[in-house]
Design an enzyme around this catalytic site. Structure first.
Site, PDB file in Angstrom:
ATOM      1  CD  GLU A 165      39.873  84.086  16.182  1.00  0.00           C
ATOM      2  OE1 GLU A 165      40.943  83.976  16.633  1.00  0.00           O
ATOM      3  OE2 GLU A 165      39.899  85.110  15.194  1.00  0.00           O
ATOM      4  CD  GLU A 375      37.085  88.640  15.286  1.00  0.00           C
ATOM      5  OE1 GLU A 375      37.855  89.028  15.760  1.00  0.00           O
ATOM      6  OE2 GLU A 375      36.028  87.681  15.611  1.00  0.00           O
TER       7      GLU A 375
HETATM    8  C1  NOJ Z   1      40.056  87.210  17.768  1.00  0.00           C
HETATM    9  C2  NOJ Z   1      38.716  87.121  18.190  1.00  0.00           C
HETATM   10  O1  NOJ Z   1      37.859  86.350  18.107  1.00  0.00           O
HETATM   11  C3  NOJ Z   1      38.287  88.040  19.434  1.00  0.00           C
HETATM   12  O2  NOJ Z   1      38.115  87.413  20.495  1.00  0.00           O
HETATM   13  C4  NOJ Z   1      39.135  89.019  19.739  1.00  0.00           C
HETATM   14  O3  NOJ Z   1      39.341  90.284  20.946  1.00  0.00           O
HETATM   15  C5  NOJ Z   1      40.053  89.314  18.993  1.00  0.00           C
HETATM   16  N1  NOJ Z   1      40.259  88.462  17.845  1.00  0.00           N
HETATM   17  C6  NOJ Z   1      41.501  90.792  19.089  1.00  0.00           C
HETATM   18  O4  NOJ Z   1      42.781  89.728  19.372  1.00  0.00           O
END
Ligand code: NOJ
Length: 468
Positions: A165, A375
């Site tokens: 990200e 994710e």
């Molecule tokens: C994106 C992130 O990569 C992760 O670290 C985070 O916990 C999740 N989204 C949920 O917010």
């Protein structure tokens, strides 16, 4: 409703969120350690990742859970300051190396592919002191770190994610939402954007020396909220520009045919910069060599998808700056859909169809053949095991993945965020994403399967959504 034989299922975590052991052995301080030791009140429950899920000690239980679920992939991240305490390859921590080696071997023994993120936000503080992601040299430092990773683990790791990200790193980090928690959404966030892309590309190119022997695949994980216009006519342009700021800024340079910044965005920020009195665009240009270096630096598209937002045209004055960093830059606001369910976080709306639309958007706009959902998951506040909302969320989102596959989009796999409850950044331990509940009161951080874990296990076993 069955998944093709090549489709892989996984679950994910990240080092700072689960490992704990923040200062064992020769591990050095990361920017999250520094931030939360000096400003604990930034986190809602004043917690931090010092101990987290103790995965540094209980990694074998994590492997066991991945095995219980029947996962084909487990995505975790390597802590840069744990492996390279100085930030540089002059010193490799033997304990850091052996920790990740044991984890990788443990997974492989169970037939689970490690999907390894090189950078999930925990920069060595020593590199932050040198300017962190705003220093152009970080691209080389990151590639040096990547080379160490390929050398130590490349024989066993077949899936690498360079950077998780970039949007959160650059806009979150310079809009006081994430470490290093600085405040400069004019220059620093764009310097960071450029350097993150160069770092990714250099790490990708460095893999070429190893690729022949190891044959792994590499990409980045890009957060990508699906955006739709509130008013299909009036808000269409604002929505397209928003897509370019949030996704295209990092996607276009890597995955498009031409490379470089998305042209609409480049024009927009250049115009804005002139009107603000700058001599040059605040979005730093790429040289032609840099464009070529970055373009095509991928083996698949890594997508972190959670939700869909409606975009409304506003003015820089009326645009809200949160929950989406940088909305003032474009003069856009995000609103909730009146009919979609909002859960736990005020901007988290459930709209599974958004994922299918987004997968199509990637296929239509880029040269990408393969997409991996790196994710997807649901935040909840429940402490107990009856997480039926998460069961529904996973089922409905997976259904859209199947539909997209049937439409001809090649989705290689799907990774749930998260394997277990963990330190959820500035929302601390309150917000829970885990398939497994973690008891943070217990010295063993006992982990127990929620209903969603049981459901996911059945899906994986039957490779179908028609399970009870
Ligand atoms: C994106 C992130 O990569 C992760 O670290 C985070 O916990 C999740 N989204 C949920 O917010």
């Amino acid at each position: 409703m069955t998944f093709p034989s090549w489709f892989m299922f996984g679950a994910a975590t990240a080092a700072y969120q689960i490992e704990g052991a923040w200062d064992v052995s020769d591990k050095s301080e990361s920017i999250w350690d520094r931030l939360l030791h000096t400003q604990p009140s930034l986190v809602v429950d004043h917690s931090n990742g010092d101990e987290a899920c103790y995965s540094y000690d209980f990694w074998a239980r994590d492997v066991e859970m991945a095995h219980e679920l029947g996962l084909q992939m487990y995505r975790f991240s390597i802590s840069w300051p744990r492996l390279l305490p100085t930030g540089f390859p002059n010193k490799i921590s033997m304990n850091g190396k052996s920790y990740y080696s044991k984890l990788i071997d443990g997974l492989l023994k169970k037939g689970i592919q490690p999907v390894v993120t090189m950078y999930h936000w925990d920069l060595p503080q020593s590199l932050q002191d040198l300017g962190g992601w705003t220093n152009p040299l970080i691209a080389t430092w990151f590639a040096d770190y990547a080379r160490v990773l390929y050398t130590l683990f490349g024989d066993r790791v077949k899936y690498w994610i360079t950077i998780n990200e970039p949007l959160t790193i650059c806009d979150g980090g310079y809009n006081k939402m994430a470490a290093p928690y600085l405040n400069d959404m004019k220059i620093s966030n764009y310097l960071c954007s450029k350097h993150v892309l160069l770092a990714h590309a250099k790490a990708f190119r460095a893999y070429e020396e190893f690729r022949k022997g190891y044959r792994g695949k590499i990409s980045m994980a890009n957060i990508f909220f699906w955006f739709e216009p509130l008013d299909p006519q009036k808000d269409k342009e604002a929505t397209q520009l928003a897509m370019q700021l949030w996704e295209g800024r990092f996607g276009h340079p890597i995955y498009s045919k031409t490379g470089g910044w998305p042209p609409e965005l480049e024009r927009y920020i250049a115009g804005l910069s002139v009107s603000e009195g700058y001599n040059q665009s605040r979005l730093p240009p790429f040289t032609p060599e840099e464009i070529q270096l970055i373009r095509g630096s991928y083996d698949f598209y890594g997508l972190n998808h959670f939700t869909t937002r409606l975009v409304r045209k506003a003015t820089p004055k009326t645009a809200g700056d949160w929950p989406f960093y940088g909305s003032k830059e474009l003069g856009v606001s995000f609103v909730n859909h009146p009919k979609r369910r909002t859960i736990v976080i005020d901007w988290f709306q459930i709209y599974p169809e958004g994922l299918r639309k987004q997968l199509h958007w990637i296929k239509d706009n880029y040269e990408v053949k393969d997409i991996m959902i790196t994710e997807n998951g649901l935040p909840m506040l429940r402490l107990d095991f009856a997480d039926y909302d998460r069961v529904d969320y996973i089922r409905e989102y997976l259904k859209q993945v199947l539909l997209a596959i049937n439409d001809g989009v090649h989705v290689m796999g799907y990774i749930v965020w998260s394997l277990m409850d963990s330190f959820e950044w500035i929302t601390g331990y309150k917000v829970k994403y885990g398939l497994y509940e973690v008891n943070f009161e217990s010295d063993y951080r006992l982990r127990n399967a929620r209903e969603s874990a049981k459901y996911y296990r059945k899906v994986i076993k039957s490779r179908s959504l028609n399970v009870l």
